[in-house]
Enzyme design. Structure first.
Site, PDB file in Angstrom:
ATOM      1  N   ARG A  31      17.329  49.701  43.658  1.00 34.66           N
ATOM      2  CA  ARG A  31      18.408  50.526  43.129  1.00 34.66           C
ATOM      3  C   ARG A  31      17.866  51.747  42.395  1.00 34.66           C
ATOM      4  O   ARG A  31      18.555  52.753  42.238  1.00 34.66           O
ATOM      5  CB  ARG A  31      19.315  49.689  42.219  1.00 34.66           C
ATOM      6  CG  ARG A  31      20.534  50.426  41.713  1.00 34.66           C
ATOM      7  CD  ARG A  31      21.714  49.476  41.468  1.00 34.66           C
ATOM      8  NE  ARG A  31      21.376  48.368  40.600  1.00 34.66           N
ATOM      9  CZ  ARG A  31      21.500  48.382  39.265  1.00 34.66           C
ATOM     10  NH1 ARG A  31      21.917  49.481  38.654  1.00 34.66           N
ATOM     11  NH2 ARG A  31      21.215  47.316  38.556  1.00 34.66           N
TER      12      ARG A  31
ATOM     13  N   TYR B  35      38.830  70.258  41.750  1.00 34.64           N
ATOM     14  CA  TYR B  35      38.958  69.406  42.932  1.00 34.64           C
ATOM     15  C   TYR B  35      39.964  68.298  42.640  1.00 34.64           C
ATOM     16  O   TYR B  35      39.888  67.634  41.593  1.00 34.64           O
ATOM     17  CB  TYR B  35      37.566  68.850  43.214  1.00 34.64           C
ATOM     18  CG  TYR B  35      37.383  67.907  44.366  1.00 34.64           C
ATOM     19  CD1 TYR B  35      37.856  68.206  45.637  1.00 34.64           C
ATOM     20  CD2 TYR B  35      36.656  66.725  44.180  1.00 34.64           C
ATOM     21  CE1 TYR B  35      37.632  67.333  46.695  1.00 34.64           C
ATOM     22  CE2 TYR B  35      36.427  65.854  45.238  1.00 34.64           C
ATOM     23  CZ  TYR B  35      36.928  66.158  46.487  1.00 34.64           C
ATOM     24  OH  TYR B  35      36.694  65.297  47.530  1.00 34.64           O
TER      25      TYR B  35
ATOM     26  N   ASP C 160      30.668  71.744  38.605  1.00 34.99           N
ATOM     27  CA  ASP C 160      30.698  71.403  40.026  1.00 34.99           C
ATOM     28  C   ASP C 160      30.211  72.645  40.767  1.00 34.99           C
ATOM     29  O   ASP C 160      30.939  73.627  40.903  1.00 34.99           O
ATOM     30  CB  ASP C 160      32.108  71.013  40.462  1.00 34.99           C
ATOM     31  CG  ASP C 160      32.162  70.546  41.913  1.00 34.99           C
ATOM     32  OD1 ASP C 160      31.274  70.930  42.705  1.00 34.99           O
ATOM     33  OD2 ASP C 160      33.091  69.794  42.273  1.00 34.99           O
TER      34      ASP C 160
ATOM     35  N   LYS D 122      28.463  68.213  51.617  1.00 33.13           N
ATOM     36  CA  LYS D 122      28.826  69.510  52.158  1.00 33.13           C
ATOM     37  C   LYS D 122      27.598  70.229  52.736  1.00 33.13           C
ATOM     38  O   LYS D 122      27.057  69.811  53.751  1.00 33.13           O
ATOM     39  CB  LYS D 122      29.501  70.356  51.077  1.00 33.13           C
ATOM     40  CG  LYS D 122      30.634  69.648  50.335  1.00 33.13           C
ATOM     41  CD  LYS D 122      31.797  69.275  51.213  1.00 33.13           C
ATOM     42  CE  LYS D 122      33.069  68.960  50.439  1.00 33.13           C
ATOM     43  NZ  LYS D 122      33.026  67.767  49.581  1.00 33.13           N
TER      44      LYS D 122
END
Length: 390
Positions: free
Chosen positions: A55, A108, A180, A205
Protein backbone atom coordinates in the site's frame (compact mmCIF):
# COMPACT_ATOMS: atom_id res chain seq x y z
CA UNK A 1 15.60 22.61 -18.32
CA UNK A 2 12.28 22.96 -20.12
CA UNK A 3 9.39 20.83 -18.92
CA UNK A 4 9.06 19.10 -22.30
CA UNK A 5 12.59 17.84 -21.72
CA UNK A 6 11.99 17.01 -18.07
CA UNK A 7 9.06 14.69 -18.76
CA UNK A 8 11.28 12.45 -20.88
CA UNK A 9 13.83 11.87 -18.13
CA UNK A 10 12.12 12.40 -14.76
CA UNK A 11 11.35 9.34 -12.66
CA UNK A 12 13.96 7.25 -14.46
CA UNK A 13 16.48 6.93 -11.63
CA UNK A 14 18.21 3.55 -11.84
CA UNK A 15 17.17 2.69 -8.29
CA UNK A 16 13.61 2.46 -9.67
CA UNK A 17 14.17 1.42 -13.28
CA UNK A 18 17.25 -0.84 -12.94
CA UNK A 19 18.40 0.76 -16.19
CA UNK A 20 15.21 0.09 -18.15
CA UNK A 21 13.82 3.12 -20.03
CA UNK A 22 10.30 2.76 -18.63
CA UNK A 23 9.98 1.84 -14.93
CA UNK A 24 8.79 -1.80 -14.97
CA UNK A 25 5.46 -2.83 -13.46
CA UNK A 26 6.39 -3.97 -9.97
CA UNK A 27 3.43 -5.83 -8.43
CA UNK A 28 3.66 -6.57 -4.75
CA UNK A 29 1.61 -6.60 -1.57
CA UNK A 30 3.97 -8.28 0.90
CA UNK A 31 7.67 -7.56 1.19
CA UNK A 32 9.78 -10.24 2.92
CA UNK A 33 12.69 -9.51 5.25
CA UNK A 34 15.56 -11.83 6.16
CA UNK A 35 16.36 -10.21 9.49
CA UNK A 36 14.79 -8.08 12.20
CA UNK A 37 17.33 -5.40 11.36
CA UNK A 38 16.13 -5.26 7.73
CA UNK A 39 12.51 -5.02 8.88
CA UNK A 40 13.29 -2.25 11.37
CA UNK A 41 15.20 -0.33 8.69
CA UNK A 42 12.30 -0.64 6.23
CA UNK A 43 9.83 0.43 8.90
CA UNK A 44 11.90 3.46 9.87
CA UNK A 45 12.36 4.55 6.25
CA UNK A 46 8.97 3.55 4.86
CA UNK A 47 8.17 7.18 4.01
CA UNK A 48 11.37 7.61 2.02
CA UNK A 49 10.99 5.14 -0.83
CA UNK A 50 12.00 2.04 1.11
CA UNK A 51 10.10 -1.12 0.21
CA UNK A 52 7.82 -1.77 3.19
CA UNK A 53 4.28 -2.81 2.23
CA UNK A 54 2.36 -2.77 -1.02
CA UNK A 55 0.00 0.00 0.00
CA UNK A 56 3.01 2.28 0.42
CA UNK A 57 3.95 1.54 -3.18
CA UNK A 58 6.90 0.07 -5.02
CA UNK A 59 9.43 1.18 -7.61
CA UNK A 60 6.74 1.79 -10.25
CA UNK A 61 4.93 4.17 -7.89
CA UNK A 62 8.06 5.82 -6.52
CA UNK A 63 9.34 6.67 -10.00
CA UNK A 64 6.05 8.25 -11.06
CA UNK A 65 5.65 10.15 -7.79
CA UNK A 66 9.14 11.60 -8.13
CA UNK A 67 8.40 12.75 -11.68
CA UNK A 68 5.12 14.48 -10.82
CA UNK A 69 6.53 16.15 -7.69
CA UNK A 70 9.44 17.65 -9.59
CA UNK A 71 7.33 18.74 -12.54
CA UNK A 72 4.85 20.58 -10.32
CA UNK A 73 7.59 21.99 -8.11
CA UNK A 74 6.64 20.23 -4.87
CA UNK A 75 8.40 17.98 -2.40
CA UNK A 76 6.28 14.82 -2.62
CA UNK A 77 3.27 13.38 -4.43
CA UNK A 78 0.55 11.12 -3.02
CA UNK A 79 -1.36 8.83 -5.40
CA UNK A 80 -5.09 8.12 -5.38
CA UNK A 81 -7.46 5.92 -7.42
CA UNK A 82 -9.19 8.97 -9.00
CA UNK A 83 -9.09 12.74 -9.16
CA UNK A 84 -12.07 12.95 -6.80
CA UNK A 85 -10.22 10.73 -4.34
CA UNK A 86 -7.25 13.10 -4.51
CA UNK A 87 -9.51 16.04 -3.65
CA UNK A 88 -11.26 14.26 -0.79
CA UNK A 89 -7.99 12.74 0.43
CA UNK A 90 -6.29 16.13 0.53
CA UNK A 91 -9.19 17.88 2.28
CA UNK A 92 -9.73 15.12 4.84
CA UNK A 93 -6.01 15.07 5.61
CA UNK A 94 -6.24 18.59 7.04
CA UNK A 95 -9.85 19.30 8.04
CA UNK A 96 -11.60 18.17 11.20
CA UNK A 97 -14.93 18.79 12.94
CA UNK A 98 -15.37 22.47 13.69
CA UNK A 99 -13.15 23.67 10.83
CA UNK A 100 -14.25 26.06 8.10
CA UNK A 101 -13.47 25.63 4.39
CA UNK A 102 -13.55 28.30 1.69
CA UNK A 103 -14.50 26.60 -1.58
CA UNK A 104 -14.61 28.27 -5.00
CA UNK A 105 -18.18 28.52 -6.29
CA UNK A 106 -17.41 27.07 -9.74
CA UNK A 107 -15.76 23.91 -8.43
CA UNK A 108 -16.02 20.51 -10.08
CA UNK A 109 -19.52 19.24 -9.24
CA UNK A 110 -18.36 16.16 -7.23
CA UNK A 111 -16.21 18.50 -5.10
CA UNK A 112 -19.29 20.52 -4.24
CA UNK A 113 -21.21 17.33 -3.43
CA UNK A 114 -18.35 16.27 -1.13
CA UNK A 115 -18.56 19.56 0.75
CA UNK A 116 -22.36 19.57 1.06
CA UNK A 117 -22.55 15.90 2.01
CA UNK A 118 -19.62 14.10 3.60
CA UNK A 119 -17.77 17.13 4.98
CA UNK A 120 -20.94 18.68 6.36
CA UNK A 121 -21.73 15.37 8.06
CA UNK A 122 -18.31 15.49 9.71
CA UNK A 123 -19.03 18.94 11.13
CA UNK A 124 -16.93 20.83 8.59
CA UNK A 125 -18.55 24.05 7.39
CA UNK A 126 -18.12 25.24 3.79
CA UNK A 127 -18.54 28.77 2.46
CA UNK A 128 -18.57 29.17 -1.34
CA UNK A 129 -16.96 32.25 -2.84
CA UNK A 130 -16.95 34.03 -6.20
CA UNK A 131 -13.91 32.80 -8.21
CA UNK A 132 -13.21 36.43 -9.19
CA UNK A 133 -13.39 37.72 -5.60
CA UNK A 134 -9.69 38.64 -5.34
CA UNK A 135 -8.91 40.60 -2.18
CA UNK A 136 -12.57 40.40 -1.20
CA UNK A 137 -11.84 36.92 0.14
CA UNK A 138 -10.68 38.66 3.34
CA UNK A 139 -14.30 39.30 4.26
CA UNK A 140 -15.13 35.59 4.30
CA UNK A 141 -12.29 34.38 6.51
CA UNK A 142 -13.34 33.17 9.96
CA UNK A 143 -11.27 32.33 13.03
CA UNK A 144 -11.70 28.63 12.23
CA UNK A 145 -11.02 28.86 8.46
CA UNK A 146 -8.43 26.19 7.74
CA UNK A 147 -8.33 25.67 3.95
CA UNK A 148 -8.77 27.84 0.88
CA UNK A 149 -9.61 25.68 -2.14
CA UNK A 150 -9.04 26.98 -5.68
CA UNK A 151 -9.88 25.59 -9.09
CA UNK A 152 -8.42 27.60 -11.92
CA UNK A 153 -9.76 27.61 -14.58
CA UNK A 154 -13.06 26.60 -13.03
CA UNK A 155 -15.02 23.56 -14.01
CA UNK A 156 -17.36 24.15 -16.98
CA UNK A 157 -17.39 27.98 -16.87
CA UNK A 158 -13.59 28.40 -16.97
CA UNK A 159 -12.99 31.46 -14.75
CA UNK A 160 -9.28 31.96 -14.00
CA UNK A 161 -8.47 32.98 -10.43
CA UNK A 162 -5.86 35.40 -9.11
CA UNK A 163 -3.97 32.58 -7.40
CA UNK A 164 -0.98 34.60 -6.08
CA UNK A 165 -3.21 37.20 -4.41
CA UNK A 166 -5.55 34.64 -2.89
CA UNK A 167 -2.64 32.50 -1.70
CA UNK A 168 -0.93 35.45 0.01
CA UNK A 169 -4.11 36.41 1.85
CA UNK A 170 -4.64 32.80 2.91
CA UNK A 171 -1.10 32.50 4.25
CA UNK A 172 -1.43 35.80 6.10
CA UNK A 173 -4.32 34.13 7.92
CA UNK A 174 -2.51 30.80 8.49
CA UNK A 175 -4.63 28.89 5.98
CA UNK A 176 -3.65 26.02 3.69
CA UNK A 177 -4.04 26.69 -0.04
CA UNK A 178 -5.18 23.79 -2.24
CA UNK A 179 -5.56 24.04 -6.01
CA UNK A 180 -7.27 21.72 -8.48
CA UNK A 181 -4.61 22.18 -11.17
CA UNK A 182 -5.90 19.58 -13.63
CA UNK A 183 -6.56 22.00 -16.51
CA UNK A 184 -2.95 23.19 -16.60
CA UNK A 185 -1.53 19.68 -16.16
CA UNK A 186 1.92 19.55 -14.53
CA UNK A 187 3.54 21.53 -17.35
CA UNK A 188 1.49 24.67 -18.06
CA UNK A 189 1.64 26.45 -14.69
CA UNK A 190 3.85 26.69 -11.61
CA UNK A 191 1.47 26.39 -8.66
CA UNK A 192 4.05 26.45 -5.88
CA UNK A 193 5.63 29.61 -7.22
CA UNK A 194 2.16 31.19 -6.94
CA UNK A 195 1.84 30.25 -3.28
CA UNK A 196 -0.12 27.00 -3.51
CA UNK A 197 0.58 24.47 -0.75
CA UNK A 198 -1.03 21.41 -2.33
CA UNK A 199 -1.59 20.98 -6.08
CA UNK A 200 -4.12 18.35 -7.15
CA UNK A 201 -4.36 16.63 -10.52
CA UNK A 202 -6.95 14.31 -11.99
CA UNK A 203 -4.24 12.27 -13.69
CA UNK A 204 -7.12 10.54 -15.45
CA UNK A 205 -7.12 13.52 -17.80
CA UNK A 206 -4.01 14.78 -19.61
CA UNK A 207 -1.32 12.86 -17.70
CA UNK A 208 -2.73 9.48 -18.74
CA UNK A 209 -4.06 10.95 -21.98
CA UNK A 210 -5.77 7.86 -23.36
CA UNK A 211 -9.09 7.64 -21.45
CA UNK A 212 -8.26 4.25 -19.96
CA UNK A 213 -7.04 4.87 -16.39
CA UNK A 214 -8.56 6.51 -13.31
CA UNK A 215 -5.98 8.21 -11.07
CA UNK A 216 -5.40 11.29 -8.94
CA UNK A 217 -2.33 12.99 -7.53
CA UNK A 218 -1.78 15.52 -4.75
CA UNK A 219 1.61 17.19 -4.65
CA UNK A 220 2.63 19.08 -1.53
CA UNK A 221 5.25 21.55 -0.43
CA UNK A 222 7.61 20.62 2.39
CA UNK A 223 5.46 22.11 5.15
CA UNK A 224 2.47 19.84 4.59
CA UNK A 225 3.96 16.79 2.89
CA UNK A 226 4.32 14.55 5.95
CA UNK A 227 0.73 15.10 7.04
CA UNK A 228 -0.68 14.62 3.54
CA UNK A 229 1.33 11.45 2.98
CA UNK A 230 0.56 9.82 6.33
CA UNK A 231 -3.14 10.70 6.48
CA UNK A 232 -3.69 9.53 2.91
CA UNK A 233 -2.01 6.26 3.85
CA UNK A 234 -4.24 5.94 6.94
CA UNK A 235 -7.31 6.37 4.71
CA UNK A 236 -6.10 3.43 2.62
CA UNK A 237 -5.45 5.43 -0.53
CA UNK A 238 -3.38 3.50 -3.06
CA UNK A 239 -3.17 2.77 -6.78
CA UNK A 240 -2.51 -0.21 -8.99
CA UNK A 241 1.06 -0.47 -10.34
CA UNK A 242 -0.40 -1.34 -13.74
CA UNK A 243 -2.33 1.95 -13.77
CA UNK A 244 0.72 3.86 -12.56
CA UNK A 245 2.74 2.35 -15.41
CA UNK A 246 0.20 3.61 -17.95
CA UNK A 247 0.19 7.05 -16.33
CA UNK A 248 3.98 7.14 -16.40
CA UNK A 249 3.99 6.18 -20.07
CA UNK A 250 1.37 8.82 -20.86
CA UNK A 251 3.48 11.42 -19.10
CA UNK A 252 6.31 11.00 -21.63
CA UNK A 253 4.17 12.35 -24.48
CA UNK A 254 2.37 15.01 -22.44
CA UNK A 255 4.28 17.90 -24.01
CA UNK A 256 3.57 17.06 -27.64
CA UNK A 257 -0.03 16.09 -26.92
CA UNK A 258 -0.74 19.32 -25.03
CA UNK A 259 0.77 21.40 -27.81
CA UNK A 260 -1.47 19.72 -30.40
CA UNK A 261 -4.56 19.96 -28.20
CA UNK A 262 -3.88 23.67 -27.78
CA UNK A 263 -3.29 24.28 -31.48
CA UNK A 264 -6.45 22.43 -32.50
CA UNK A 265 -8.58 24.09 -29.82
CA UNK A 266 -7.45 27.61 -30.75
CA UNK A 267 -8.42 27.00 -34.38
CA UNK A 268 -11.85 25.70 -33.38
CA UNK A 269 -12.36 28.54 -30.89
CA UNK A 270 -11.45 31.18 -33.46
CA UNK A 271 -13.97 29.64 -35.85
CA UNK A 272 -16.65 29.59 -33.13
CA UNK A 273 -16.01 33.27 -32.45
CA UNK A 274 -17.32 34.02 -35.97
CA UNK A 275 -20.57 32.11 -35.52
CA UNK A 276 -23.71 34.24 -35.13
CA UNK A 277 -25.15 31.74 -32.63
CA UNK A 278 -22.28 32.22 -30.15
CA UNK A 279 -22.60 34.84 -27.43
CA UNK A 280 -19.02 34.51 -26.18
CA UNK A 281 -16.16 32.08 -25.67
CA UNK A 282 -15.10 30.73 -22.29
CA UNK A 283 -11.57 29.92 -23.36
CA UNK A 284 -8.84 31.23 -21.02
CA UNK A 285 -6.73 32.43 -23.98
CA UNK A 286 -9.54 34.77 -25.12
CA UNK A 287 -10.37 38.15 -23.58
CA UNK A 288 -14.03 37.15 -23.21
CA UNK A 289 -13.08 34.62 -20.52
CA UNK A 290 -13.19 36.01 -16.94
CA UNK A 291 -9.68 36.20 -15.54
CA UNK A 292 -8.00 36.20 -18.95
CA UNK A 293 -5.38 38.61 -17.58
CA UNK A 294 -4.40 36.04 -14.96
CA UNK A 295 -4.12 33.35 -17.62
CA UNK A 296 -1.63 35.50 -19.54
CA UNK A 297 0.38 36.05 -16.38
CA UNK A 298 0.29 32.60 -14.75
CA UNK A 299 0.05 30.00 -17.54
CA UNK A 300 2.54 29.06 -20.22
CA UNK A 301 -0.06 27.61 -22.62
CA UNK A 302 -3.65 26.45 -22.93
CA UNK A 303 -5.07 23.03 -23.86
CA UNK A 304 -8.04 21.41 -25.57
CA UNK A 305 -10.78 22.15 -23.01
CA UNK A 306 -13.02 25.21 -23.23
CA UNK A 307 -16.66 26.26 -23.35
CA UNK A 308 -18.81 28.65 -25.33
CA UNK A 309 -22.11 30.29 -24.50
CA UNK A 310 -24.97 30.50 -26.98
CA UNK A 311 -27.10 33.64 -27.41
CA UNK A 312 -30.24 31.55 -27.06
CA UNK A 313 -31.39 27.97 -27.06
CA UNK A 314 -33.45 25.34 -25.30
CA UNK A 315 -33.22 21.65 -24.53
CA UNK A 316 -34.59 20.71 -27.95
CA UNK A 317 -32.16 22.83 -29.97
CA UNK A 318 -29.11 22.01 -27.84
CA UNK A 319 -29.97 18.31 -28.06
CA UNK A 320 -30.11 18.63 -31.85
CA UNK A 321 -26.66 20.24 -31.81
CA UNK A 322 -24.84 17.70 -29.65
CA UNK A 323 -26.52 14.52 -30.91
CA UNK A 324 -25.59 12.77 -34.16
CA UNK A 325 -22.08 14.21 -34.30
CA UNK A 326 -19.56 12.18 -36.28
CA UNK A 327 -16.35 13.07 -34.45
CA UNK A 328 -17.47 14.73 -31.21
CA UNK A 329 -18.88 12.23 -28.75
CA UNK A 330 -20.85 12.86 -25.59
CA UNK A 331 -19.10 11.74 -22.45
CA UNK A 332 -17.85 12.96 -19.11
CA UNK A 333 -14.18 13.53 -18.36
CA UNK A 334 -11.69 14.86 -20.93
CA UNK A 335 -7.97 14.87 -21.63
CA UNK A 336 -7.89 11.88 -23.98
CA UNK A 337 -7.05 11.93 -27.66
CA UNK A 338 -10.74 12.07 -28.63
CA UNK A 339 -13.01 15.10 -28.98
CA UNK A 340 -15.98 15.40 -26.62
CA UNK A 341 -19.04 17.63 -26.41
CA UNK A 342 -21.45 18.39 -23.57
CA UNK A 343 -24.56 20.53 -23.52
CA UNK A 344 -24.64 21.86 -19.96
CA UNK A 345 -27.84 22.88 -18.21
CA UNK A 346 -28.54 23.76 -14.59
CA UNK A 347 -25.35 25.70 -13.87
CA UNK A 348 -27.43 28.24 -11.92
CA UNK A 349 -28.51 25.46 -9.55
CA UNK A 350 -24.87 24.68 -8.72
CA UNK A 351 -24.01 28.23 -7.68
CA UNK A 352 -24.63 29.92 -4.35
CA UNK A 353 -22.09 32.76 -4.33
CA UNK A 354 -22.50 33.74 -7.99
CA UNK A 355 -25.27 33.77 -10.58
CA UNK A 356 -25.56 32.27 -14.05
CA UNK A 357 -27.93 33.21 -16.88
CA UNK A 358 -29.80 29.96 -17.47
CA UNK A 359 -31.39 31.38 -20.64
CA UNK A 360 -28.06 31.13 -22.46
CA UNK A 361 -26.99 27.48 -22.85
CA UNK A 362 -23.35 26.54 -22.44
CA UNK A 363 -21.53 23.98 -24.58
CA UNK A 364 -18.29 22.46 -23.31
CA UNK A 365 -15.84 21.02 -25.81
CA UNK A 366 -12.73 18.96 -25.46
CA UNK A 367 -10.76 19.24 -28.69
CA UNK A 368 -8.85 16.05 -29.39
CA UNK A 369 -6.18 15.13 -31.88
CA UNK A 370 -8.37 14.74 -34.95
CA UNK A 371 -7.98 16.91 -38.05
CA UNK A 372 -9.38 20.35 -37.23
CA UNK A 373 -11.20 20.71 -40.54
CA UNK A 374 -13.18 17.56 -39.76
CA UNK A 375 -14.07 18.88 -36.30
CA UNK A 376 -15.23 22.24 -37.66
CA UNK A 377 -17.34 20.52 -40.31
CA UNK A 378 -18.90 18.42 -37.54
CA UNK A 379 -19.75 21.52 -35.50
CA UNK A 380 -21.09 23.32 -38.57
CA UNK A 381 -23.52 20.49 -39.22
CA UNK A 382 -24.45 20.62 -35.54
CA UNK A 383 -25.30 24.32 -35.82
CA UNK A 384 -27.47 23.56 -38.85
CA UNK A 385 -29.44 21.10 -36.73
CA UNK A 386 -29.52 23.58 -33.84
CA UNK A 387 -30.98 26.37 -35.99
CA UNK A 388 -33.55 24.06 -37.56
CA UNK A 389 -34.73 22.91 -34.14
CA UNK A 390 -34.72 26.44 -32.72
Amino acid sequence: MKKETQIVSLGRDKKWTKGVINPPVFRASTMLFETMEEMRFATKNRANGEMFYGRRGGPTHFAFQAAIAELEGGVGTALYPSGSAAISGALLSFLKAGDHLLMVDNAYEPTRSLCDGLLAGFGIETTYYDPMIGEGIKELIQENTKVLFLESPGSITMEIQDVPTLSQIAHDNEMIVMLDNTWASPINSRPFEMGVDISIQAATKYIVGHSDVMMGTATSNEKYWDQLRENSYLMGQCTSPDDVYLASRGLRTLGVRMAQHEQNALKVANWLATRPEVDHLRHPAFESCPGHEFFKRDFSASNGLFSFVLKEGNLKSVTALVENMHHFKMGFSWGGYESLILGVFGIDKLRTATTWDSKKPLIRLHIGLENVDDLIADLEAGFDRFNAAL
